[in-house]
Design an enzyme around this catalytic site. Structure first.
Site, short mmCIF file in Angstrom:
data_model
loop_
_atom_site.label_atom_id
_atom_site.label_comp_id
_atom_site.label_asym_id
_atom_site.label_seq_id
_atom_site.Cartn_x
_atom_site.Cartn_y
_atom_site.Cartn_z
CB CYS A 123 -0.96 0.00 1.19
SG CYS A 123 -0.15 -0.01 2.81
CG ASN A 124 1.14 6.12 0.11
OD1 ASN A 124 2.17 6.12 -0.54
ND2 ASN A 124 0.63 7.23 0.62
#
Length: 246
Positions: A123-124
């Site tokens: 994810c980020n």
């Protein structure tokens, strides 16, 4: 998904996993770490900018969890060109329900690994959404509880820090996957359990919410966060070292 434990991963193996703080440094949060053979966890940037390194290490698939804004801003073309790629639109919010995604993502991870592939879950920042899915997979694949799976994954990637809502959902997922595995749970019943999460439940004052969810206070105690915050540590720090106290 099979629930039998690999001979190399007994219950004691998961129970005794400890984070090696002396071996961890701040820059490692920008890299990916292997959780179990074939399953890696890290930030999107490591996938986006280290394609050759991933290929050299035998990575075959990438699962990415992004919100709507990230989906528009991030560049996925290069990743999808070289790896089997799946993208899920989920936000890093206490109100985001991840439970409906757990079975499919865990099944996907398991299929990749059983076919001798390697998958990165990202994810980020690699600290909240993707670790939650890695933990859900470890829980279901090795039949261990949420707390044990959480600390095992944290021992591999010290900076993980899923939000309180995600921690609560991991705890809730235990009876769901166990019922499906051992009681012939049908899809209609599973759907009802997934939908029982309300959008804004009220706490009854005893640690439970109107729809049976754990309150934030109970969730923090389950993962050891209450003591951490009382000691003046910000549980939302992005540095990651605060997670060693969980």
């Amino acid at each position: 998904m099979p629930t039998d434990l690999s001979p190399h991963y007994s219950q004691d193996f998961f129970a005794n996993a400890q984070a090696a703080m002396d071996d961890w440094h701040y820059e490692m949060r920008r890299e990916i770490q292997e959780i179990v053979p074939g399953l890696y966890l890290g930030p999107f940037s490591a996938c986006r900018h280290q394609i050759e390194k991933l290929k050299k290490n035998g990575i075959t698939h990438i699962i990415c969890f992004v919100d709507q804004n990230e989906s528009r801003l991030f560049q996925f073309d290069a990743i999808s060109q070289y790896f089997g790629f799946k993208k899920f639109i989920v936000s890093d919010s206490n109100l985001q329900n991840l439970i409906p995604y757990f079975p499919d993502t865990s099944r996907f991870i398991h299929n990749v690994i059983t076919q001798q592939g390697k998958v990165v879950v990202c994810c980020n920042g690699g600290m909240s959404r993707s670790p939650t899915f890695a933990i859900a997979y470890i829980m279901e694949r090795y039949n261990i509880d949420a707390s044990q799976a959480y600390h095992f994954v944290q021992a591999k990637r010290l900076c993980i820090n899923p939000n309180d809502g995600f921690k609560s959902q991991l705890k809730e997922y235990e009876p769901i996957y166990k019922a499906r595995q051992f009681s012939g749970f049908n899809e209609e019943e599973e759907g009802l359990m997934k939908r029982r999460r309300g959008s804004g439940p009220d706490d009854d004052g005893n640690g439970n919410t109107a729809n049976g969810r754990q309150s934030s206070g109970e969730t923090k105690r389950f993962y050891g966060l209450e003591e951490q915050q009382q000691n003046g540590v910000n549980a939302n720090m992005s540095v990651g070292y605060s997670s060693t106290l969980l």
